[in-house]
Design a protein around this motif. Structure first.
Motif, PDB file in Angstrom:
ATOM      1  N   PRO A 131       9.617  -7.432  16.128  1.00  0.00           N
ATOM      2  CA  PRO A 131      10.004  -6.372  15.186  1.00  0.00           C
ATOM      3  C   PRO A 131      10.734  -5.239  15.892  1.00  0.00           C
ATOM      4  O   PRO A 131      10.378  -4.836  17.001  1.00  0.00           O
ATOM      5  N   ARG A 132      11.743  -4.707  15.229  1.00  0.00           N
ATOM      6  CA  ARG A 132      12.593  -3.685  15.823  1.00  0.00           C
ATOM      7  C   ARG A 132      11.906  -2.327  15.830  1.00  0.00           C
ATOM      8  O   ARG A 132      11.194  -1.961  14.893  1.00  0.00           O
ATOM      9  N   TRP A 133      12.115  -1.556  16.919  1.00  0.00           N
ATOM     10  CA  TRP A 133      11.629  -0.176  17.048  1.00  0.00           C
ATOM     11  C   TRP A 133      12.857   0.704  16.886  1.00  0.00           C
ATOM     12  O   TRP A 133      13.722   0.743  17.767  1.00  0.00           O
ATOM     13  N   TRP A 134      12.938   1.424  15.778  1.00  0.00           N
ATOM     14  CA  TRP A 134      14.180   2.122  15.476  1.00  0.00           C
ATOM     15  C   TRP A 134      13.891   3.343  14.620  1.00  0.00           C
ATOM     16  O   TRP A 134      12.747   3.602  14.240  1.00  0.00           O
ATOM     17  N   CYS A 135      14.948   4.097  14.303  1.00  0.00           N
ATOM     18  CA  CYS A 135      14.820   5.291  13.469  1.00  0.00           C
ATOM     19  C   CYS A 135      14.982   4.894  12.010  1.00  0.00           C
ATOM     20  O   CYS A 135      16.094   4.869  11.472  1.00  0.00           O
ATOM     21  N   ASP A 136      13.884   4.548  11.373  1.00  0.00           N
ATOM     22  CA  ASP A 136      13.882   4.122   9.977  1.00  0.00           C
ATOM     23  C   ASP A 136      14.269   5.299   9.082  1.00  0.00           C
ATOM     24  O   ASP A 136      13.581   6.320   9.076  1.00  0.00           O
ATOM     25  N   PRO A 137      15.348   5.201   8.321  1.00  0.00           N
ATOM     26  CA  PRO A 137      15.784   6.335   7.500  1.00  0.00           C
ATOM     27  C   PRO A 137      14.797   6.716   6.415  1.00  0.00           C
ATOM     28  O   PRO A 137      14.899   7.807   5.843  1.00  0.00           O
ATOM     29  N   ASP A 138      13.822   5.837   6.125  1.00  0.00           N
ATOM     30  CA  ASP A 138      12.814   6.167   5.113  1.00  0.00           C
ATOM     31  C   ASP A 138      11.564   6.787   5.726  1.00  0.00           C
ATOM     32  O   ASP A 138      10.646   7.179   4.999  1.00  0.00           O
ATOM     33  N   SER A 139      11.512   6.875   7.024  1.00  0.00           N
ATOM     34  CA  SER A 139      10.389   7.528   7.697  1.00  0.00           C
ATOM     35  C   SER A 139      10.830   8.777   8.444  1.00  0.00           C
ATOM     36  O   SER A 139      10.027   9.663   8.727  1.00  0.00           O
ATOM     37  N   TYR A 140      12.103   8.827   8.788  1.00  0.00           N
ATOM     38  CA  TYR A 140      12.658   9.918   9.586  1.00  0.00           C
ATOM     39  C   TYR A 140      13.806  10.543   8.830  1.00  0.00           C
ATOM     40  O   TYR A 140      14.633   9.829   8.243  1.00  0.00           O
ATOM     41  N   PRO A 141      13.978  11.846   8.803  1.00  0.00           N
ATOM     42  CA  PRO A 141      13.088  12.852   9.397  1.00  0.00           C
ATOM     43  C   PRO A 141      11.890  13.196   8.521  1.00  0.00           C
ATOM     44  O   PRO A 141      10.931  13.776   8.958  1.00  0.00           O
ATOM     45  N   VAL A 142      11.995  12.847   7.226  1.00  0.00           N
ATOM     46  CA  VAL A 142      10.875  13.048   6.310  1.00  0.00           C
ATOM     47  C   VAL A 142      10.687  11.757   5.533  1.00  0.00           C
ATOM     48  O   VAL A 142      11.629  10.983   5.337  1.00  0.00           O
ATOM     49  N   GLY A 143       9.450  11.499   5.093  1.00  0.00           N
ATOM     50  CA  GLY A 143       9.155  10.282   4.361  1.00  0.00           C
ATOM     51  C   GLY A 143       9.907  10.220   3.035  1.00  0.00           C
ATOM     52  O   GLY A 143      10.027  11.214   2.329  1.00  0.00           O
ATOM     53  N   ARG A 144      10.420   9.040   2.717  1.00  0.00           N
ATOM     54  CA  ARG A 144      11.111   8.826   1.455  1.00  0.00           C
ATOM     55  C   ARG A 144      10.513   7.627   0.742  1.00  0.00           C
ATOM     56  O   ARG A 144       9.893   6.761   1.351  1.00  0.00           O
ATOM     57  N   ASP A 145      10.714   7.570  -0.569  1.00  0.00           N
ATOM     58  CA  ASP A 145      10.269   6.447  -1.373  1.00  0.00           C
ATOM     59  C   ASP A 145      11.214   5.267  -1.118  1.00  0.00           C
ATOM     60  O   ASP A 145      12.411   5.338  -1.416  1.00  0.00           O
ATOM     61  N   GLU A 146      10.674   4.177  -0.581  1.00  0.00           N
ATOM     62  CA  GLU A 146      11.520   3.040  -0.223  1.00  0.00           C
ATOM     63  C   GLU A 146      12.197   2.415  -1.437  1.00  0.00           C
ATOM     64  O   GLU A 146      13.352   1.972  -1.360  1.00  0.00           O
ATOM     65  N   LEU A 147      11.494   2.360  -2.563  1.00  0.00           N
ATOM     66  CA  LEU A 147      12.098   1.763  -3.750  1.00  0.00           C
ATOM     67  C   LEU A 147      13.294   2.580  -4.209  1.00  0.00           C
ATOM     68  O   LEU A 147      14.344   2.027  -4.549  1.00  0.00           O
ATOM     69  N   GLN A 148      13.166   3.892  -4.205  1.00  0.00           N
ATOM     70  CA  GLN A 148      14.293   4.733  -4.598  1.00  0.00           C
ATOM     71  C   GLN A 148      15.468   4.542  -3.644  1.00  0.00           C
ATOM     72  O   GLN A 148      16.622   4.507  -4.063  1.00  0.00           O
ATOM     73  N   SER A 149      15.175   4.400  -2.342  1.00  0.00           N
ATOM     74  CA  SER A 149      16.236   4.147  -1.374  1.00  0.00           C
ATOM     75  C   SER A 149      16.898   2.800  -1.635  1.00  0.00           C
ATOM     76  O   SER A 149      18.126   2.665  -1.555  1.00  0.00           O
TER      77      SER A 149
END
Length: 330
Positions: free
Chosen positions: A73-91
């Motif tokens: 699994p990749r270790w990366w800057c997930d746009p739904d976790s960084y910089p603030v948490g976002r709703d993945e479904l909305q993304s």
């Protein structure tokens, strides 16, 4: 904000046994492919995809998923976790057109057992998005031959390790991998800085952030909110991934600021938290634009004084730099 990648190429002696075993198996697979001519190379034990065959070439999307299978699994800057948490479904819903147009969409759909052209319900869109986003963001550079891609991949730690495995190499359209470098590396630092060329207010003229140096004079705020002169203590910078996006805000009075979503204003709010109509330094936000960023590096400064505030096009801004993360001279 920056971390050197100049480490020895062979750090397997520092890696946990599980990681070392995974890499050893991967190396054996690569060596076997090279020694066996055009024949298929084996997949490390536990791999989730079949080895290369003499059939049709893999698509870029299939190759991206193969890297995830082989390297972990990749270790990366997930746009739904960084910089603030976002709703993945909305993304997922917001980016659905982008997802369907990407070269990885077909491979993800096939992997999940869906069918291209079907009507995807929200649950299925979310499943596609979760598999698609880390794979599609893997940096791929076409090599001169045109039948292979150079990749840059940081895998998550395993077995309780503190460091992951950073692999740079080439994967060809038959799925064969050639490793160019392999290092142990810690958690990625996600860019939260200003774009190159951002104009910083100084007592003389505005200067691009990437031209400032320690000792330069800039404007700041004192404890009572008055604008006073401060000194640049340090300049920091870090490389942004090719997939990095920034936010450009425009205020009603014409001032603008473009930076990573997590960059803070003087009052502590990040750009990602702003919405149209919010007040910033007494002026309303009239537009917010998410933009791709291909300039390579982002920048920040640390200034002297009571508040540490500095001004970008007249907008009071806070620093993300901490002493341990400073890169002298940017």
């Amino acid at each position: 904000m920056s971390r050197s990648l100049e480490k020895p190429h062979d750090l397997s002696w520092r890696l946990p046994a599980v990681i070392a075993l995974r890499l050893a198996l991967l190396v054996l697979a690569v060596v076997a492919a090279g020694c066996g001519g055009a024949g298929p190379s084996p997949v490390p034990s536990g791999g989730g995809t079949p080895g290369p065959t003499s059939g049709p070439a893999f698509t870029p999307g299939e190759l991206r998923l193969r890297l995830v299978d082989l390297l972990g699994p990749r270790w990366w800057c997930d746009p739904d976790s960084y910089p603030v948490g976002r709703d993945e479904l909305q993304s997922a819903l917001a980016r659905w057109s982008e997802i369907m147009a990407s070269d990885t969409f077909g491979a993800v759909v096939d992997r999940l057992g869906f069918t291209l052209g079907q009507d995807f319900d929200p649950r299925e869109q979310l499943a596609v998005y979760r598999l698609w986003k880390p794979a599609a963001a893997i940096p791929f550079e076409v090599v001169p031959s045109g039948d292979a891609f150079r990749f840059d991949y940081l895998a998550q730690p395993v077995g309780g390790a503190a460091e992951g495995v950073h692999t740079i190499g080439i994967i060809d359209t038959a799925g064969r991998i050639t490793i160019e470098s392999r290092t142990a590396e810690g958690e990625p630092i996600c860019p939260i800085c200003l774009v190159s060329g951002s104009l910083i207010d100084t007592p003389s003229v505005s200067l691009p952030v990437d031209r400032l140096r320690a000792g330069d004079a800039v404007w700041t705020l004192d404890g009572s909110g008055r604008r006073v002169t401060a000194t640049v203590i340090a300049v920091g910078g870090m490389t942004a991934p090719s997939t990095h996006r920034v936010i450009r805000i425009e205020l009603a009075d014409g001032r603008t600021l473009t930076a990573s979503p997590g960059h803070p204003l003087a009052d502590g709010r990040t750009l990602a938290e702003l919405t149209t109509g919010d007040l910033v330094d007494g002026s309303a936000v009239v537009s917010l634009s998410w933009l791709p960023y291909a300039a390579g590096r982002t920048f920040d400064i640390l200034v002297s004084g009571e508040t540490g505030v500095y001004f970008v096009d007249g907008i009071p801004t806070a620093s993300t730099i901490r002493p341990a993360a400073v890169v002298p001279g940017g």
